[in-house]
Design a protein around this motif. Structure first.
Motif, short mmCIF file in Angstrom:
data_model
loop_
_atom_site.label_atom_id
_atom_site.label_comp_id
_atom_site.label_asym_id
_atom_site.label_seq_id
_atom_site.Cartn_x
_atom_site.Cartn_y
_atom_site.Cartn_z
N GLY A 100 0.86 -1.16 -0.03
CA GLY A 100 0.04 -0.05 0.01
C GLY A 100 0.87 1.43 -0.03
O GLY A 100 0.27 2.31 0.09
N LYS A 101 2.24 1.20 -0.07
CA LYS A 101 2.89 2.36 -0.03
C LYS A 101 3.28 3.02 -1.45
O LYS A 101 3.57 4.17 -1.64
N LEU A 102 2.77 2.27 -2.53
CA LEU A 102 2.73 2.76 -3.81
C LEU A 102 1.21 2.61 -4.37
O LEU A 102 0.70 1.45 -4.53
N GLU A 103 0.70 3.70 -5.04
CA GLU A 103 -0.65 3.51 -5.41
C GLU A 103 -0.61 3.51 -6.99
O GLU A 103 -0.38 4.89 -7.34
N ARG A 104 -0.36 2.73 -7.75
CA ARG A 104 -0.06 2.72 -9.10
C ARG A 104 -1.42 3.12 -9.91
O ARG A 104 -2.46 2.81 -9.46
N ALA A 105 -1.19 3.89 -11.02
CA ALA A 105 -2.38 4.23 -11.85
C ALA A 105 -2.60 3.30 -13.17
O ALA A 105 -3.71 3.22 -13.38
N PHE A 106 -1.74 2.29 -13.19
CA PHE A 106 -1.90 1.48 -14.31
C PHE A 106 -2.53 2.31 -15.66
O PHE A 106 -3.13 1.60 -16.27
N THR A 107 -1.59 3.29 -15.87
CA THR A 107 -1.90 3.95 -17.26
C THR A 107 -0.97 3.62 -18.02
O THR A 107 -0.87 2.92 -19.11
N ILE A 108 0.46 4.31 -17.96
CA ILE A 108 1.59 3.89 -18.73
C ILE A 108 2.85 4.14 -17.92
O ILE A 108 2.89 5.14 -17.28
N ASP A 109 3.42 3.08 -17.98
CA ASP A 109 5.00 2.99 -17.09
C ASP A 109 6.05 2.82 -18.12
O ASP A 109 5.73 2.32 -19.38
N TYR A 110 7.14 3.39 -17.69
CA TYR A 110 8.30 3.31 -18.43
C TYR A 110 9.42 2.48 -17.73
O TYR A 110 9.51 2.53 -16.46
N GLU A 111 10.23 1.84 -18.60
CA GLU A 111 11.57 1.26 -18.15
C GLU A 111 12.58 1.64 -19.12
O GLU A 111 12.67 1.54 -20.12
N SER A 112 13.74 1.96 -18.45
CA SER A 112 14.99 2.24 -18.94
C SER A 112 15.92 1.35 -18.57
O SER A 112 16.44 1.58 -17.36
#
Length: 150
Positions: free
Chosen positions: A117-129
């Motif tokens: 519960g420490k991170l509330e993700r939006a689940f829209t668009i995430d990026y990884e580099s």
């Protein structure tokens, strides 16, 4: 006919078979079978970087999503860092001996923070580099995740 792509997208999930699809995609990109335009004649093109974009989430990390591997310029990273400063994204930075190791560590951290519960993700668009060890000053691979938050 010679051609190159700016991006390629697959639909997958985090199951064992989904992870296999992701690994196969990256292998095809890195060998040139899928020619993304950040590699030319087997070498990285200066000023261009590959990133992964995770979008079109079916639900959460347990559902299907679209994974796009695309080419970006440094402007992308500056803009994404500004989204972090605005509180629209959280940045996760992990390192390891290999890109796979640091990516596993970074995603495990995201899933742990989400579950707690420490991170509330939006689940829209995430990026990884990810940056392979041979391109870093400390000799370690680095993975940067930019996770959209509510």
């Amino acid at each position: 006919m010679a051609y190159s792509f700016k991006s390629v997208t697959i639909r997958t999930d985090n199951s064992e078979s989904g992870m296999k699809k992701i690994n196969e995609l990256w292998a095809d990109i890195m060998t040139g079978k899928v020619p993304l335009d950040f590699i030319e004649n087997g070498a990285p093109v200066k000023g261009l970087s590959p990133i992964s974009a995770y979008s079109d989430y079916e639900s959460d990390e347990k559902g299907k999503y679209s994974l796009s591997v695309m080419t970006v310029t440094a402007d992308f990273f500056a803009e994404t860092e500004s989204f972090v400063a605005q509180g629209k994204y959280v940045k996760i930075d992990e390192s390891g001996e290999t890109v796979a190791e640091c990516a596993d560590k970074a995603w495990s951290k995201v899933w742990e923070l989400t579950a707690s519960g420490k991170l509330e993700r939006a689940f829209t668009i995430d990026y990884e580099s990810a940056v392979p060890a041979e391109y870093t000053k400390d000799g370690k691979a680095h993975c940067y995740l930019y996770i959209a938050v509510k």
